[in-house]
Design a protein around this motif. Structure first.
Motif, PDB file in Angstrom:
ATOM      1  N   LEU A 222      11.932  -4.886   4.381  1.00 34.95           N
ATOM      2  CA  LEU A 222      11.087  -3.952   3.640  1.00 34.95           C
ATOM      3  C   LEU A 222      11.908  -3.156   2.633  1.00 34.95           C
ATOM      4  CD1 LEU A 222       8.898  -3.017   6.685  1.00 34.95           C
ATOM      5  CD2 LEU A 222       8.029  -4.006   4.582  1.00 34.95           C
ATOM      6  N   PRO A 223      11.255  -2.605   1.599  1.00 37.94           N
ATOM      7  CA  PRO A 223      11.986  -1.929   0.516  1.00 37.94           C
ATOM      8  C   PRO A 223      12.847  -0.781   1.007  1.00 37.94           C
ATOM      9  CG  PRO A 223       9.670  -2.243  -0.068  1.00 37.94           C
ATOM     10  CD  PRO A 223       9.808  -2.641   1.366  1.00 37.94           C
ATOM     11  N   HIS A 224      13.929  -0.542   0.299  1.00 40.87           N
ATOM     12  CA  HIS A 224      14.865   0.578   0.520  1.00 40.87           C
ATOM     13  C   HIS A 224      15.592   0.487   1.859  1.00 40.87           C
ATOM     14  CE1 HIS A 224      12.753   2.048  -2.946  1.00 40.87           C
ATOM     15  NE2 HIS A 224      11.644   2.284  -2.266  1.00 40.87           N
ATOM     16  N   HIS A 225      15.386  -0.608   2.590  1.00 32.86           N
ATOM     17  CA  HIS A 225      16.096  -0.834   3.860  1.00 32.86           C
ATOM     18  C   HIS A 225      15.933   0.328   4.839  1.00 32.86           C
ATOM     19  CE1 HIS A 225      18.985  -4.079   2.049  1.00 32.86           C
ATOM     20  NE2 HIS A 225      17.715  -4.286   1.735  1.00 32.86           N
ATOM     21  N   GLU A 226      14.764   0.959   4.822  1.00 32.45           N
ATOM     22  CA  GLU A 226      14.502   2.052   5.761  1.00 32.45           C
ATOM     23  C   GLU A 226      14.115   1.484   7.116  1.00 32.45           C
ATOM     24  OE1 GLU A 226      12.576   5.480   2.952  1.00 32.45           O
ATOM     25  OE2 GLU A 226      11.467   3.611   3.147  1.00 32.45           O
ATOM     26  N   ASP A 227      14.503   2.192   8.189  1.00 29.79           N
ATOM     27  CA  ASP A 227      14.208   1.734   9.543  1.00 29.79           C
ATOM     28  C   ASP A 227      12.705   1.514   9.730  1.00 29.79           C
ATOM     29  OD1 ASP A 227      16.888   2.134   9.940  1.00 29.79           O
ATOM     30  OD2 ASP A 227      16.662   3.861  11.281  1.00 29.79           O
ATOM     31  N   VAL A 228      12.355   0.400  10.369  1.00 31.72           N
ATOM     32  CA  VAL A 228      10.950   0.116  10.689  1.00 31.72           C
ATOM     33  C   VAL A 228      10.668   0.754  12.043  1.00 31.72           C
ATOM     34  CG1 VAL A 228       9.196  -1.670  11.019  1.00 31.72           C
ATOM     35  CG2 VAL A 228      11.072  -2.043   9.398  1.00 31.72           C
ATOM     36  N   THR A 229       9.898   1.833  12.043  1.00 33.59           N
ATOM     37  CA  THR A 229       9.747   2.670  13.243  1.00 33.59           C
ATOM     38  C   THR A 229       8.490   2.354  14.050  1.00 33.59           C
ATOM     39  OG1 THR A 229       8.743   4.339  11.811  1.00 33.59           O
ATOM     40  CG2 THR A 229      11.087   4.597  12.339  1.00 33.59           C
TER      41      THR A 229
ATOM     42  N   GLU B 277       7.656  13.228   5.957  1.00 28.05           N
ATOM     43  CA  GLU B 277       8.897  12.928   6.663  1.00 28.05           C
ATOM     44  C   GLU B 277       8.751  11.606   7.402  1.00 28.05           C
ATOM     45  OE1 GLU B 277      10.903  16.015   8.788  1.00 28.05           O
ATOM     46  OE2 GLU B 277      10.144  17.597   7.474  1.00 28.05           O
ATOM     47  N   GLU B 278       9.842  11.149   8.036  1.00 26.37           N
ATOM     48  CA  GLU B 278       9.841   9.827   8.668  1.00 26.37           C
ATOM     49  C   GLU B 278       8.736   9.705   9.710  1.00 26.37           C
ATOM     50  OE1 GLU B 278      13.159   6.706  10.072  1.00 26.37           O
ATOM     51  OE2 GLU B 278      13.172   8.549  11.247  1.00 26.37           O
ATOM     52  N   ILE B 279       8.018   8.580   9.652  1.00 31.42           N
ATOM     53  CA  ILE B 279       6.914   8.307  10.582  1.00 31.42           C
ATOM     54  C   ILE B 279       7.490   7.769  11.896  1.00 31.42           C
ATOM     55  CG2 ILE B 279       4.853   6.871  10.955  1.00 31.42           C
ATOM     56  CD1 ILE B 279       4.581   6.863   7.821  1.00 31.42           C
TER      57      ILE B 279
ATOM     58  N   ARG C 157      -8.806  -7.320  12.867  1.00 25.55           N
ATOM     59  CA  ARG C 157      -8.295  -8.379  11.982  1.00 25.55           C
ATOM     60  C   ARG C 157      -6.847  -8.680  12.372  1.00 25.55           C
ATOM     61  NH1 ARG C 157      -8.223  -5.790   6.738  1.00 25.55           N
ATOM     62  NH2 ARG C 157      -8.277  -3.845   7.907  1.00 25.55           N
ATOM     63  N   PRO C 158      -6.640  -9.586  13.337  1.00 27.75           N
ATOM     64  CA  PRO C 158      -5.286  -9.808  13.862  1.00 27.75           C
ATOM     65  C   PRO C 158      -4.294 -10.335  12.832  1.00 27.75           C
ATOM     66  CG  PRO C 158      -6.854 -11.404  14.769  1.00 27.75           C
ATOM     67  CD  PRO C 158      -7.653 -10.376  14.036  1.00 27.75           C
ATOM     68  N   GLY C 159      -4.783 -10.729  11.662  1.00 29.33           N
ATOM     69  CA  GLY C 159      -3.867 -11.147  10.604  1.00 29.33           C
ATOM     70  C   GLY C 159      -3.298  -9.998   9.798  1.00 29.33           C
ATOM     71  N   THR C 160      -3.806  -8.789  10.064  1.00 35.05           N
ATOM     72  CA  THR C 160      -3.340  -7.610   9.323  1.00 35.05           C
ATOM     73  C   THR C 160      -2.362  -6.819  10.180  1.00 35.05           C
ATOM     74  OG1 THR C 160      -5.414  -7.448   8.089  1.00 35.05           O
ATOM     75  CG2 THR C 160      -4.059  -5.463   8.200  1.00 35.05           C
ATOM     76  N   LEU C 161      -1.204  -6.500   9.602  1.00 33.44           N
ATOM     77  CA  LEU C 161      -0.155  -5.771  10.312  1.00 33.44           C
ATOM     78  C   LEU C 161       0.187  -4.490   9.556  1.00 33.44           C
ATOM     79  CD1 LEU C 161       2.047  -5.815  12.621  1.00 33.44           C
ATOM     80  CD2 LEU C 161       3.553  -6.902  10.934  1.00 33.44           C
ATOM     81  N   TYR C 162       0.117  -3.352  10.263  1.00 34.72           N
ATOM     82  CA  TYR C 162       0.529  -2.060   9.703  1.00 34.72           C
ATOM     83  C   TYR C 162       1.965  -1.791  10.137  1.00 34.72           C
ATOM     84  CZ  TYR C 162      -4.552  -1.548   9.293  1.00 34.72           C
ATOM     85  OH  TYR C 162      -5.880  -1.752   9.002  1.00 34.72           O
ATOM     86  N   THR C 163       2.797  -1.380   9.191  1.00 34.89           N
ATOM     87  CA  THR C 163       4.190  -1.064   9.526  1.00 34.89           C
ATOM     88  C   THR C 163       4.550   0.283   8.902  1.00 34.89           C
ATOM     89  OG1 THR C 163       5.135  -2.072   7.523  1.00 34.89           O
ATOM     90  CG2 THR C 163       4.792  -3.514   9.417  1.00 34.89           C
ATOM     91  N   SER C 164       5.375   1.045   9.610  1.00 36.64           N
ATOM     92  CA  SER C 164       5.892   2.286   9.019  1.00 36.64           C
ATOM     93  C   SER C 164       7.397   2.143   8.831  1.00 36.64           C
ATOM     94  CB  SER C 164       5.578   3.489   9.911  1.00 36.64           C
ATOM     95  OG  SER C 164       6.204   3.383  11.166  1.00 36.64           O
ATOM     96  N   HIS C 165       7.849   2.576   7.674  1.00 35.64           N
ATOM     97  CA  HIS C 165       9.289   2.555   7.366  1.00 35.64           C
ATOM     98  C   HIS C 165       9.564   3.778   6.498  1.00 35.64           C
ATOM     99  CE1 HIS C 165       8.156   0.446   3.484  1.00 35.64           C
ATOM    100  NE2 HIS C 165       7.168   0.070   4.284  1.00 35.64           N
ATOM    101  N   GLY C 166      10.429   4.648   7.000  1.00 32.56           N
ATOM    102  CA  GLY C 166      10.630   5.931   6.322  1.00 32.56           C
ATOM    103  C   GLY C 166       9.335   6.723   6.327  1.00 32.56           C
ATOM    104  N   GLU C 167       8.926   7.185   5.146  1.00 27.04           N
ATOM    105  CA  GLU C 167       7.690   7.963   5.021  1.00 27.04           C
ATOM    106  C   GLU C 167       6.512   7.087   4.559  1.00 27.04           C
ATOM    107  OE1 GLU C 167       9.195  10.502   2.040  1.00 27.04           O
ATOM    108  OE2 GLU C 167      10.849  11.140   3.320  1.00 27.04           O
ATOM    109  N   THR C 168       6.713   5.770   4.542  1.00 32.06           N
ATOM    110  CA  THR C 168       5.732   4.853   3.960  1.00 32.06           C
ATOM    111  C   THR C 168       5.056   3.986   5.016  1.00 32.06           C
ATOM    112  OG1 THR C 168       7.096   4.759   1.964  1.00 32.06           O
ATOM    113  CG2 THR C 168       5.438   3.034   2.206  1.00 32.06           C
TER     114      THR C 168
END
Length: 354
Positions: free
Chosen positions: A48-55, A95-97, A63-74
């Motif tokens: 993911l962009p900016h290499h922020e930790d995927v938290t 701030e970080e999620i 919709r099992p084909g849809t994946l939500y991810t948090s990385h940094g504040e995004t």
């Protein structure tokens, strides 16, 4: 014995989730996101962009084909069939999620962060519909099954809160430290040194019972009744902080992971859901059950529990590493607990049948 899933990550794995179709997602430090098949082979990878930790990683309920991810504040919304550029991005947290939760109807997404805020996004309008708040880091948030407007949260302010999306203020709040000090004033000094900072929440499939793991090594089980909740059960689960709790699809089977490197499975069905008329009789019965279980399960690692002597783990796994995340998957017809820790591997352990 654990089966190690290797070859996907080069950094510590921070989070896991399993889709309704059996696909496993894992997020790690430095922006690493991996999809695995049920056999533990990586099938897709993305940085993911900016290499922020995927938290946090979370599959959509509908919709099992849809994946939500948090990385940094995004928050990035991805299509697992083509793991490339995100379909959508939300930058609503400051701030970080730490944790994501989506409701049953796929209408709202909640993101808890280090500022104590919980930003609730209306996924149809793609706008923030509610901004809820803790006074310190909000570590965990969870929508209640079958109640798409209702959610619970906990944080390092030692508060557990019940919310309804129609109101900006919590319906009910419980301070874990105040509860402990009221009940056992003699232990208040100990509580000061090992406060019950709340790390993780999980709601049972019934939607009314939820568990909370805290820094003092205890698990507390609550029951929601109307616009409030009450503590039904409390027991010492780990010798160090409880980093993860997870209700399995079975009514009241709860997995816990701790900073002591243990993964434990608890069957609390006999301890919750029954309004006991006589607490004294109930306690006596639980002591008898504890004595019986300690005789019957001689090999089981018994966990000390002053509050409820009858609560002993159904399964004790000496994982050996601090647990970052737990998830549960059905692989080839049998259940597995998936464990993320300080290493770059995912560990899969077999679970007993109910």
């Amino acid at each position: 014995m654990a089966v190690k899933w290797d070859g996907g990550h080069s950094s510590s794995v921070l989070c896991l989730d399993v889709s309704a179709e059996g696909l496993v997602a894992s997020g790690a430090e430095r922006g690493e996101l991996v999809l695995w098949d049920g056999g533990g082979s990586p099938v897709a990878q993305l940085r993911l962009p900016h290499h922020e930790d995927v938290t946090s990683v979370l599959f959509s309920a509908r919709r099992p084909g849809t994946l939500y991810t948090s990385h940094g504040e995004t928050i990035s919304v991805l299509d697992v069939r083509s793991l490339q550029e995100p379909l959508q991005r939300f930058h609503v947290n400051e701030e970080e999620i730490n944790c994501l939760s989506v409701n049953d109807t796929d209408g709202f997404l909640a993101a808890a962060d280090d500022s104590g805020a919980i930003k609730v996004v209306d996924l149809e309008s793609e706008k923030v519909s509610r901004s809820l708040r803790h006074s310190n880091i909000c570590s965990s948030v969870a929508f209640r099954p079958q109640r798409p407007q209702s959610l619970v949260s906990c944080g390092l302010d030692m508060q557990v809160m019940l919310w309804n999306l129609q109101k900006a203020r919590p319906l009910w709040t419980m301070n874990l430290q105040e509860c402990d000090m009221e009940e056992e004033s003699s232990q208040s000094a100990g509580q000061f040194f090992n406060p019950p900072l709340a790390h993780s929440l999980s709601v049972a499939s019934c939607g009314n019972v939820f568990g909370c793991g805290a820094q003092d090594g205890k698990i507390r089980i609550f029951r929601v009744t109307g616009v409030r909740f009450e503590r039904e059960l409390e027991f010492q689960a780990h010798s160090l902080g409880v980093s993860q709790v997870l209700f399995m699809p079975q009514a009241y089977w709860l997995l816990s992971g701790g900073n002591d490197g243990k993964v434990l499975l608890w069957d609390i069905s006999s301890n919750v859901g029954k309004q006991q008329k006589s607490p004294a009789k109930s306690l006596h019965r639980k002591k008898a059950q504890a004595a019986a279980s300690s005789r019957k399960d001689g090999k089981l690692n018994k966990v000390a529990s002053n509050e409820h002597p009858g609560v002993v783990p159904k399964l004790s796994i000496e994982h050996g590493e601090k647990v970052n995340w737990l998830s549960c998957a059905e692989i080839k017809g049998s259940k597995r607990v998936l464990v993320a820790d300080q290493t770059s591997s995912v560990s899969a352990y077999p679970l007993p049948e109910p």
